[in-house]
Design an enzyme around this catalytic site. Structure first.
Site, PDB file in Angstrom:
ATOM      1  NE  ARG A 310      -4.156  -0.001   1.607  1.00 16.99           N
ATOM      2  CZ  ARG A 310      -5.174   0.316   0.793  1.00 16.99           C
ATOM      3  NH1 ARG A 310      -5.323   1.560   0.371  1.00 16.99           N
ATOM      4  NH2 ARG A 310      -6.041  -0.589   0.415  1.00 16.99           N
ATOM      5  CD  GLU A 692      -7.399   2.134   6.040  1.00 17.68           C
ATOM      6  OE1 GLU A 692      -8.036   1.784   5.028  1.00 17.68           O
ATOM      7  OE2 GLU A 692      -6.352   1.581   6.402  1.00 17.68           O
TER       8      GLU A 692
HETATM    9  N1  HPA Z   1      -5.759  -2.947   4.135  1.00 14.58           N
HETATM   10  C1  HPA Z   1      -5.962  -3.576   5.310  1.00 14.58           C
HETATM   11  N2  HPA Z   1      -5.719  -4.841   5.508  1.00 14.58           N
HETATM   12  C2  HPA Z   1      -5.227  -5.553   4.498  1.00 14.58           C
HETATM   13  C3  HPA Z   1      -4.995  -4.967   3.259  1.00 14.58           C
HETATM   14  C4  HPA Z   1      -5.272  -3.599   3.071  1.00 14.58           C
HETATM   15  O1  HPA Z   1      -5.079  -3.024   1.990  1.00 14.58           O
HETATM   16  N3  HPA Z   1      -4.496  -5.910   2.455  1.00 14.58           N
HETATM   17  C5  HPA Z   1      -4.428  -7.024   3.187  1.00 14.58           C
HETATM   18  N4  HPA Z   1      -4.874  -6.823   4.424  1.00 14.58           N
HETATM   19 MO1  MOS Z   2      -6.997  -1.348   8.904  1.00 16.04          MO
HETATM   20  S1  MOS Z   2      -5.191  -0.486   9.107  1.00 16.04           S
HETATM   21  O1  MOS Z   2      -7.101  -1.634   7.300  1.00 16.04           O
HETATM   22  O2  MOS Z   2      -7.271  -2.488  10.037  1.00 16.04           O
END
Ligand code: HPA
Ligand code: MOS
Length: 744
Positions: A310, A692
């Site tokens: 990410r 977020e």
């Molecule tokens: N965000 C949160 N949790 C995750 C992600 C994401 O992009 N990919 C895998 N687990």
């Molecule tokens: Mo969240 S940081 O996608 O639990």
């Protein structure tokens, strides 16, 4: 269909309970008959060999002591199962569990801790990203995203700047610590009450480590007192320790971390150290960028590779970069495994880019907003990301324009210059940053959800999904969707506690996508129910809802339905570093103004204005809360929250006395949040995910500090770590003073 509830300020379903104290958290569940307290002995060393573990024969009140030998399997991890629940021959971080204690009283727990003898041989720990790079201590391979020819474009660029950008970790600081209560049933069955974003993972880990079938383990989550990513992968540890006790002793077992322990033993937001090199024209147009991301993954993989992914897909943020090379490496250190935290690598990527923008502006002695406008993603051209996803429905240019006008940017920038020309004691800074946050799990298969909707004989409705309520209001949003889809009064719809018994194989409530995925799944179930009921209605046109439901029952029409949703169009390929990982982007701009005391480094945020594209909010009041809360949590990350360790890796800032989260006095004196009126064509009811992205809006505050430093660095490009604590700011001011480069 007219929306009666969606789009309206329906009160949060826990609003009353939170105020009155009626809301139930794990530790509020009344004590059960013969219940045991669970705690654990953890590694006091960041890295050590365990030479021996001697358990006492008997301690008054202690019912059981367990080590790794008592587990059927000992490995867990959401991506790679590389982490032992209980250390065996070596411990690799301070806080790693070694012995599980089950006792009748707290006093007995403490007596057991004194009586357990563990012999260690200390080994050299790796505690920083630099040390990990030097030792080539990594988790997985370096991954890349590449477009064009960054090297060639850099070689011929008019201007090139390079540097290293450090950003720090962050503790989740949820008010409810990690907690679980496990009740044993028949033949090895377990009922688990867990404060988790991810009931299915808790179920899976417990089943695997204790040698049970997943079908024997039911995990329930009523709510969490905050989570912020900290309970996406790390709620498994306490729940599995309590499950071990419950299974073996056949007694209910509860574990609740105290705050200091929680801060010591759990992983945090990943600190990053990023090297960057960027080429640009004299006009400020970026022609090439190379970024090498290094994150501190801690001792085990946890979610680190996905967090890094990410960060990498947010490295360019809101800006078109024709030639880009983005590398990402996760470092293995001897700290608790770092984990998901609101933004999930996005903030670390975006802050790196916004820092670059401020540096380009400083180099060219230009207004940073002009640099942002020049490089901002276009509507029809210059609109592909380095990983080749097209930025559709791009509202970034509009957001920049509208916020610039709304917050009176030009006049205030002039005023900041005038102030800095005249003040010898203080400096001001002003900056407008942006965010483009990709919505969808960046792991394709996680983008699915199911829902169960039951209509009862009296016309009341229960809905169950995999979404977990952590205060963000997802239950309220799902309730609104269901009430509208079924066309029933809101009061008739109950959202049930999340349970793996009702919804199987669910994803974590994470990636801001809880309402998107589970809202769509609930709607899917409702649409089929409504269709059947509409058919019944043709025979009873005058019947109201309760009569209609009764009539359907008498006609033996099924009044329960299961819904499903899988996000369309998404795809990702790591071998090429290309694809379409996100269904859409949540976007925003924020403008912040800061005031700095030149003698103490003290920072005051004078004003912040946030303007976002969050589509048509499902619940404007709740979304406003997310914008405000996310911004404030981000403000902590960029200004005050500073994790400090000893040279042995002991966390020093492990309580609110030494770890400074924002309080009401730290908020901007003038603070406004708003959104533009625009519908998102690809998501539930035209909405956008909102959990977020607002956290990243606080990066504008950090950028404003960096901007202020331009006025005292006499033409040098100022350097600044993140967080810009008062101490960090004072050190930078002192450095410029000592080198005699202070202007103003
Ligand atoms: N965000 C949160 N949790 C995750 C992600 C994401 O992009 N990919 C895998 N687990
Ligand atoms: Mo969240 S940081 O996608 O639990």
């Amino acid at each position: 269909m007219s929306a009666k509830y969606v789009g309206h300020d329906v009160p949060h379903d826990s609003a009353r309970g939170h105020v009155s104290g009626e809301s139930i958290y794990i530790d509020d569940i009344p004590p059960m008959h013969r219940e045991l307290i669970v705690d654990f002995v953890w590694s006091p060393y960041a890295h050590a060999k365990i030479k021996s573990i001697a358990l006492p024969e008997h301690v008054d009140g202690v019912v059981a002591l367990y080590t790794h030998r008592d587990l059927v399997h000992n490995e867990l991890g959401p991506i790679i199962a590389d982490e032992p629940l209980l250390a065996s021959d070596v411990c690799t971080f301070i806080g790693q569990p070694i012995v599980v204690i089950a006792a009748e009283t707290r006093e007995a727990i403490n007596a057991a801790k004194r009586a357990i003898r563990i012999e260690y041989e200390e080994l050299t720990p790796i505690l920083t990203i630099e040390d990990a790079i030097a030792a080539r201590s990594f988790i997985g391979e370096t991954r890349f995203i590449r477009r064009g020819d960054a090297d060639a474009a850099l070689a011929s660029a008019e201007h090139v700047l390079e540097g290293v950008f450090d950003n720090g970790g962050q503790d989740h600081f949820y008010l409810e610590s990690q907690a679980a209560l496990v009740v044993p049933g028949e033949h090895g069955a377990l009922t688990v009450h867990s404060s988790t974003q991810h009931p299915t993972e808790v179920q899976e880990v417990i089943a695997h480590l204790l040698g049970l079938d997943m079908s024997q383990v039911v995990v329930n989550t009523k709510r969490m007192g905050g989570a912020f990513g900290g309970k996406e992968a790390q709620a498994t540890h306490p729940a599995t320790m309590a499950a071990l006790v419950a299974l073996r002793t056949k007694r209910p077992a509860r574990i609740v971390y105290d705050k200091d322990s929680d801060m010591h033993v759990t992983g945090k937001r990943h600190p990053f150290r990023n090297r960057y090199k960027v080429g640009f024209t004299s006009a400020g147009e970026i022609v090439a960028m190379k970024v090498e991301f290094y994150s501190d993954g801690g001792a085990y993989a946890d979610l680190s590779p996905a967090v890094m992914a990410r960060a990498m897909t947010h490295a360019e943020n809101a800006y078109f970069i024709p030639n880009a090379e983005i590398l990402g490496t996760v470092c293995r250190t001897n700290l608790p495994p770092n984990t998901a935290f609101r933004g999930f690598g996005g903030p670390q990527g975006v802050a790196t880019m916004e820092n670059i923008i401020e540096e380009i502006a400083a180099t060219l002695n230009r207004d940073a907003l002009e640099i942002r406008r020049i490089n901002c993603y276009g509507i029809d051209t210059r609109n592909t990301t380095p990983y080749l996803e097209v930025v559709e429905n791009n509202t970034l240019p509009r957001l920049f324009t509208e916020l610039e006008q709304r917050c009176d940017y030009r006049a205030r920038m002039d005023a900041v210059h005038a102030f800095n020309d005249s003040s010898r004691t203080q400096i001001k800074g002003l900056s407008m940053s942006a965010v483009k946050f990709g919505i969808s799990f960046n792991t394709k298969f996680l983008n699915q959800a199911n829902a169960l909707v039951n209509i009862y004989l009296d016309g009341s409705v229960q809905v169950s999904t995999g979404a977990t309520e952590m205060g963000q209001g997802v239950n309220t949003k799902i309730r609104q969707i269901v009430a509208d889809e079924l066309r029933v009064p809101l009061a008739r719809v109950q959202v049930m506690q999340t349970s793996t018994e009702k919804n199987n194989n669910t994803s974590a409530t994470a990636a801001s996508s809880g309402a998107d995925l589970n809202g769509f799944a609930a709607r899917d179930a409702c649409m089929r129910l409504r269709q059947r009921l509409d058919d019944v209605q043709t025979r009873y046109p005058d019947f109201d809802w309760p009569k209609l439901v009764k009539a359907a029952y008498m006609e033996r029409v099924p009044l329960g339905e299961r819904g499903f949703y899988a996000t369309p169009r998404i795809d990702w390929d790591w071998t090429s570093g290309q694809g379409h990982p996100f269904l859409y982007f949540t976007m925003g701009t924020a403008c912040s103004e800061v005031l700095i005391d030149r003698f103490t480094g003290e920072l005051k945020v004078l004003r912040s204005d946030v303007l976002m594209d969050i589509g048509k909010p499902l619940n404007p009041g709740i979304d406003r809360g997310q914008l405000v809360g996310g911004f404030i949590q981000g403000l902590g990350w960029v200004t005050t929250e500073d994790l400090r360790y000893t040279d042995k890796g002991v966390l020093l800032s492990h309580s609110p006395t030494t770890y400074k989260i924002p309080n009401v006095n730290d908020l901007p004196e003038h603070f406004s949040v708003d959104w533009i009126d625009v519908e998102n064509p690809v998501n539930i009811k035209g909405s956008k995910a909102v959990g977020e992205p607002p956290l990243l809006m606080a990066i504008s505050v950090w950028c404003a500090v960096k901007h202020a430093l331009r006025f005292v660095s006499n033409g040098e490009v100022p350097k600044l770590r993140l967080p810009a604590t008062n101490e960090e700011i004072l050190m930078r001011l002192t450095e410029y003073t000592k080198r005699g480069v202070v202007a103003v």
